[in-house]
Each structure stands twice: as structure tokens, then as C-alpha cells.
Design an enzyme around this catalytic site. Structure first.
Site, mmCIF file in Angstrom:
data_model
loop_
_atom_site.group_PDB
_atom_site.id
_atom_site.type_symbol
_atom_site.label_atom_id
_atom_site.label_comp_id
_atom_site.label_asym_id
_atom_site.label_seq_id
_atom_site.Cartn_x
_atom_site.Cartn_y
_atom_site.Cartn_z
ATOM 1 N N HIS A 158 0.711 -1.306 0.066
ATOM 2 C CA HIS A 158 -0.206 -0.035 0.199
ATOM 3 C C HIS A 158 0.799 1.306 0.173
ATOM 4 O O HIS A 158 0.338 2.303 -0.558
ATOM 5 C CB HIS A 158 -1.165 -0.124 1.281
ATOM 6 C CG HIS A 158 -1.949 -0.856 0.759
ATOM 7 N ND1 HIS A 158 -1.934 -2.388 1.166
ATOM 8 C CD2 HIS A 158 -3.340 -1.049 0.167
ATOM 9 C CE1 HIS A 158 -3.098 -2.999 0.712
ATOM 10 N NE2 HIS A 158 -3.723 -1.854 0.116
ATOM 11 N N CYS B 245 -10.320 -2.452 -10.487
ATOM 12 C CA CYS B 245 -9.737 -1.466 -9.541
ATOM 13 C C CYS B 245 -8.318 -1.340 -9.198
ATOM 14 O O CYS B 245 -7.796 -0.770 -8.397
ATOM 15 C CB CYS B 245 -10.564 -0.777 -8.528
ATOM 16 S SG CYS B 245 -10.793 -2.026 -7.114
ATOM 17 N N GLU C 114 -11.301 -10.471 -5.221
ATOM 18 C CA GLU C 114 -9.898 -10.405 -5.083
ATOM 19 C C GLU C 114 -9.285 -11.569 -4.410
ATOM 20 O O GLU C 114 -8.207 -11.777 -3.998
ATOM 21 C CB GLU C 114 -9.321 -9.161 -4.299
ATOM 22 C CG GLU C 114 -10.087 -8.774 -3.113
ATOM 23 C CD GLU C 114 -9.748 -7.319 -2.419
ATOM 24 O OE1 GLU C 114 -8.770 -6.738 -2.824
ATOM 25 O OE2 GLU C 114 -10.651 -6.771 -1.762
HETATM 26 C C1 PEP Z 1 -6.771 -4.595 -4.866
HETATM 27 O O1 PEP Z 1 -6.525 -5.648 -4.081
HETATM 28 O O2 PEP Z 1 -6.538 -4.808 -6.068
HETATM 29 C C2 PEP Z 1 -7.259 -3.401 -4.359
HETATM 30 C C3 PEP Z 1 -7.857 -2.529 -5.160
HETATM 31 O O3 PEP Z 1 -7.297 -3.214 -3.029
HETATM 32 P P1 PEP Z 1 -6.182 -2.733 -2.022
HETATM 33 O O4 PEP Z 1 -5.056 -2.485 -2.968
HETATM 34 O O5 PEP Z 1 -6.482 -1.461 -1.227
HETATM 35 O O6 PEP Z 1 -6.016 -4.034 -1.346
HETATM 36 MG MG MG Z 2 -7.256 -5.458 -2.047
#
Ligand code: PEP
Ligand code: MG
Length: 580
Positions: free
Chosen positions: A191, A504, A433
Site C-alpha cells: 500500500h 480497480c 480479489e
Molecule cells: C486490490 O486488491 O486490487 C485493491 C484495489 O485493493 P487494495 O489495493 O486496497 O488492497
Molecule cells: Mg485489495
């Protein structure tokens, strides 16, 4: 000059002076002194050495008292090192002859010593390097008067170099001053990397140890496209990168012109282009880039920047701001996705060995139902301020989704009883996911209004590769045929069930994958706002027929490397001037 290869996580080139942030967050200031400050600087150094010696002697006394002479003598060695005549001479020479500040001299000389020990084999030598770092820290603490530079308070342009940065530390950076950053640890899907991209800060992670080679104020280049960190660049390299920065500015200006053009293929297929955000303020950039709405609002960042659990009013204030700013465009609020690498308020238990497989995301929310319900109330209230939708993260089985929906229903009931208005028909979606969710899509389609594929996690769970671990970073890629097949399965199942689906994860913001994703059947992409113009440029330069051919071809390929090579070729045929 020293070149380090790391992992490219946020594109662009940044050139500037290093701000070295070690684990204690010290900032080592610029290196040059005016001529008339030299004697004063040497006096500062002497005072710092004397105070540090006294401090070390005090540590020795206390440890000897508690554990005996053997342990105390460790500190005698430290005291001897600090007072070493040769060391002092070297430090004074740097101040006198090169006009370096005391801090910079200390850092430079001691890190060089430590480096020598680090390069020698064996645990004993590694320990000696640590001793030297310890001494450096003590001296710097004296020289800087215990001053700790908070990243959030940086007020001149710098390149941050750190061992590691948490997502919240990264989020607290001011993009106007932090030109770029590099960390020794960290993986491609962390992140921290995602926030860097959101802020538009070029970044490289996972370089391995290098902080002992660099001191604050030295010139650094971060090449976020190639994953390179270049310390003390020579003139030729500097000139080449300055040229690149200028070219990037020209390309960015060209891309800006696309913001009010439609996101539509040459043969007229409209593609919905949504933005991913972490903070309400990012809606401004989304609007500037001409996105159609927010496809992913990572609401958990409200938890990551504060130091207590947000109240319902704090949630609501943030959500209302986002909903209002988007002026009727859809806004998908993803519910709390804390845990794993996003953890400040719910520290992992000591025996947590696999945080990404543990109590994270929707599981954590369902364990802390009070906090979850409070967030859902705030989201529901924000439906009065715009086209707000809600989305649950990391759903891995049907019962989990149903439990989350039950908490939502409870929140609705409470608001109704209290007479608080909200939209009862709020659209409810889930992220796809986890591979189990893809496999069970035909069931999920009956229970939600929409889907969004989160490839950042889907990649790690499909390939069993921790998204934030640099040592397995080469395996972490959306180009893996297994990931691409799962993405296709999810799209096909959503289409068959008549439910809209978007993507996303970071994959959707990489122009390399745009044709493939359209060819696989996506008509909606949610991207980091900074990436929106480049993605739109690809969409506007291609046809659906071509995208379908690309997807068909990709589905015949057997390795991530082949997929990437093929997609690179296709993209460079389409846009010869696109930096890939
Ligand atoms: C993902 O896992 O692709 C997502 C968009 O969520 P995050 O990156 O916040 O885990
Ligand atoms: Mg995610």
C-alpha cells in the site's frame, strides 16, 4: 556514482537532495558551512563527542550494575570508538577542509566505517557495523538536539530515502516537497507503493540495504520507470535525467489536453473511466483528469492518518466531501480494508505469522462490528449527498457477504428508527480479489449489484506471492496467465449474471494492459487519477476489434514474460512515443 536496482512502483523521474530517514526518523541537514562557521562547528562536534562519551559511560555503569562487567565492557568499546583520535581527526578535517556540517561529517565517516564492517563476512563483523550505527545515532541525537523530523513537516524539496515507510507515513508526505522516495524494503503491491502512485511521487522500493552509503543533502535520482536509485550521479547522468524530466513535462501537458475528451475507442465503444482515491482531497485531481466517478474510495485511510478510531461524524464529513465534490457522479465507497500492511489501530497479535492470510479486511470489520456499523451508518447518510454506493472488500465466501449485508441492514434499521434519511436502494457491491470469489461468481451474481476486480490482492492470492515482499517481487505480476484467466472468468460470470463489473487494481492504471482488459470484456476501469490520461489515450487510439484480437492472443501465451513482451510490442505499435 552508485546505481541501485529496486522495484519500480510509481512512475516518473525525480532529482533532488536526499533526506535520509533511518528508523528513528533523523534528518541529516545540508552539508556546506559558511567559512566563518567552521570553528563553531568544531566546537559543536567536540561538545557532542563529550556528551556522547558521558552518555555511553552512564550506560556502561547501569549495565555493569545489573548484568556485570562482561556486558558493561561492550560500552567501553563504544566509548573508545567515539574518542578514537583518528576518527576525530577525520571529522575535523571534513569540517575544516570541505566545510561540511558536523552532522554530515559524522554521518558520512561513520557510515563509511560501518560499510567496511558490513562488507566483511560473519556475524561478529555485522555486530560491529551495528555498533557504529549506534554511535552515529547517539552523536546525531546530540548534534540535532533530539530533533526528529516528521516527514509531514518537511518544508523544502527532498527525496526521501528510508529503510521502510508505512502506508500512513507515505500518506502523510507532502507531494509538493517530497519529490520522490526509495526504500530498502517493500514489494510491488504494497500500500506504500499504491499511495506513492496516488500522490504522483516517483518511487522505488526493495533496493536492499543502501542507507549506509548515503548522507543527507547528497544528490539522488529516483527513476520510477526503471526502478533505479542513483546516488551521487555524475554530470552526464544528471544531464540525461534532467532532459527526461523536461520531456515528461511536455508529455504530461499533452495528456492534460485529453481530460475533457470522451473515453471512447475509435469504433465508438464508450469506456467508463473511474478514479481510485484514498483521501477526499484527491477528488480534485480526479475531476481535473476528467474521470466519470470514483470506482474505489479506500476509506480505511481515515484510520491510517489519525491516531484514534474515527467517530461517525468524522466518517460522514469525509464521505460527504467526496460525494459532494463528485457532483452526482457515482462514488463507490469501499468499507474498511484494514489489517496486513494497514494496521495502526489494530496491532496484529504476536503470533500472527501470515498477516495477509489472517484477520484483515472484511474479516476484521466483521470482528469489530461496532466500528463497522458506525462506518456503514456514515456511508448511508452520505447517500443524501451524491450517488454513493457501498462495496465490501476481500469477500472470500458467500456467508461472509451475507453477514456484511446483515450489518448493513442493521445500520439501515437504526437510521430509520432515528428518522435519519438515506437511500434504501443503495447499490451494494463486492470486490473480487480472492480466487474463491472468482470460482463462486455464479452464486455471488445473485447477491450483489456490482463487482470490482482487485488484482493487487488477486495476484498475491492466486500466485501465493506476498505483495509487499521484495524477495518474491519478480513473481508478483498481473501478466501471469493464471491471473488473466481468473480476470476473464470473473468478467464472463458477471456478464452472464447481468451485473456490471469493473477492475480497480493497479493493473487497470497501467496502459500496458488497457487493450487486453477491454478485449477481455471490461467496459469500466478504475485507475489512480494520475494514470487516467494515459489509459484514456490508449482507449482513444484503438478499436474493440483490435482489443479482442489482443486478448485472444494473450490467452494463448504461457508465461508472464511472453505476455508482457507481446503487450509491449502492441502498445508501442499503437503509441510509438509512449514510455513503457
Ligand atoms: C486490490 O486488491 O486490487 C485493491 C484495489 O485493493 P487494495 O489495493 O486496497 O488492497
Ligand atoms: Mg485489495
Amino acid at each position: 556514482m552508485l546505481r541501485l536496482q529496486g522495484i519500480a512502483v510509481s512512475p516518473g523521474v525525480a532529482i533532488g537532495e536526499a533526506l535520509v530517514v533511518d528508523n528513528e526518523g533523523f534528518r541529516i541537514p545540508r552539508r556546506f558551512l559558511p567559512r566563518d562557521a567552521i570553528d563553531r562547528e568544531i566546537a559543536r562536534l567536540t561538545k557532542a563527542i563529550d556528551e556522547t562519551t558521558a552518555e555511553i559511560n552512564e550506560s556502561r555503569r547501569r549495565i555493569t550494575e545489573r548484568l556485570g562487567d562482561d556486558y558493561g565492557s561492550i560500552f567501553s568499546a563504544h566509548a573508545q570508538m567515539v574518542n578514537d583520535r583518528k576518527l576525530r581527526q577525520e571529522l575535523e578535517e571534513l569540517i575544516r577542509d570541505r566545510h561540511y556540517s558536523a552532522e554530515y561529517s559524522v554521518s558520512r565517516v561513520l557510515r563509511r566505517y560501518a560499510k567496511v564492517f558490513q562488507s566483511l563476512e560473519g556475524a561478529y563483523m555485522a555486530e560491529r557495523a551495528n555498533d557504529i550505527f549506534d554511535i552515529e545515532k547517539r552523536l546525531l541525537r546530540r548534534l540535532l538536539g533530539e530533533k526528529r523530523e516528521e516527514l509531514a513537516q518537511v518544508s523544502s524539496e527532498v527525496i526521501v530515502l528510508a529503510r521502510n515507510l508505512t502506508p500512513s507515513e507515505t500518506a502523510a508526505m507532502k507531494p509538493e516537497f517530497t519529490r520522490g522516495f526509495a526504500t530498502e524494503t517493500g514489494g510491488p503491491g504494497s500500500h506504500t507503493a499504491i499511495v506513492a502512485e496516488g500522490l504522483g511521487i516517483p518511487a522505488v522500493v526493495g533496493t536492499g540495504a543502501f542507507l549506509s552509503d548515503v548522507s543527507g543533502g547528497e544528490m539522488v535520482i529516483i527513476d520510477g520507470d526503471e526502478g533505479l536509485v542513483i546516488l551521487r550521479p555524475d554530470e552526464e547522468t544528471l544531464a540525461r535525467y534532467r532532459h527526461e524530466v523536461a520531456e515528461q513535462k511536455t508529455l504530461a501537458a499533452k495528456l492534460d489536453e485529453l481530460s475533457d475528451k470522451a473515453c471512447e475507442t475509435l469504433d465508438g465503444q464508450r469506456i467508463q473511466l473511474l478514479g481510485n482515491i484514498e483521501f477526499p482531497a484527491e477528488t480534485k485531481l480526479c475531476l481535473q483528469r476528467g474521470v466519470d466517478g470514483i470506482g474505489l474510495y479506500r476509506t480505511e485511510f481515515l484510520f491510517l492518518t489519525g491516531d484514534s478510531i474515527p467517530t461517525e461524524e468524522q466518517h460522514y464529513a469525509a464521505y460527504r466531501e467526496v460525494a459532494a465534490a463528485m457532483q452526482g457522479r457515482p462514488v463507490v465507497m469501499r468499507t474498511l480494508d484494514l489489517g496486513a500492511d494497514k494496521l495502526p489501530l489494530f496491532p496484529a497479535p504476536d503470533d500472527e505469522r501470515n498477516p495477509f492470510l489472517g484477520l484483515r479486511s472484511i474479516r476484521l470489520a466483521l470482528k469489530h462490528v461496532d466500528i463497522f456499523r458506525l462506518q456503514l451508518r456514515a456511508i448511508l447518510r452520505a447517500t443524501n449527498d451524491g450517488d454513493v454506493r457501498v462495496m465490501f472488500p476481500l469477500v472470500s465466501n458467500l456467508l461472509e457477504l451475507r453477514r456484511a449485508r446483515m450489518v448493513l441492514a442493521d445500520a439501515m434499521e437504526d437510521l430509520e428508527e432515528e428518522g435519519v434519511p438515506f437511500n434504501r436502494d443503495i447499490k451494494v457491491g463486492m470486490m473480487v480479489e480472492v480466487p474463491s470469489a472468482v470460482v463462486m461468481m455464479e452464486r455471488f451474481v445473485d447477491e450483489v449489484d456490482f463487482f470490482s476486480i482487485g488484482t493487487n490482492d488477486l495476484v498475491q492470492y492466486t500466485l501465493a506471492v506476498d505483495r509487499s515482499n521484495k524477495d518474491v517481487a519478480s513473481l508478483y505480476t498481473s501478466a501471469d496467465p493464471a491471473v488473466i484467466r481468473l480476470v476473464k472468468m470473473a468478467i464472463d460470470a458477471a456478464d452472464a449474471g447481468g451485473k456490471p463489473i469493473s477492475l480497480c487494481g493497479q493493473m487497470s492504471g497501467a496502459p500496458l494492459y488497457t487493450m487486453l482488459l477491454l478485449g477481455l470484456g471490461l467496459r469500466s476501469l478504475s485507475v489512480t487519477p494520475a494514470a487516467a490520461p494515459e489509459v484514456k489515450r490508449v482507449v482513444r487510439s484503438t478499436t474493440m476489434e483490435h482489443c479482442q484480437c489482443v486478448a485472444e492472443r494473450v490467452l494463448t501465451l504461457e508465461s508472464a514474460r511472453d505476455v508482457k513482451t507481446y503487450l509491449r510490442e502492441e502498445l508501442s505499435k499503437l503509441l510509438p512515443d509512449q514510455p513503457i
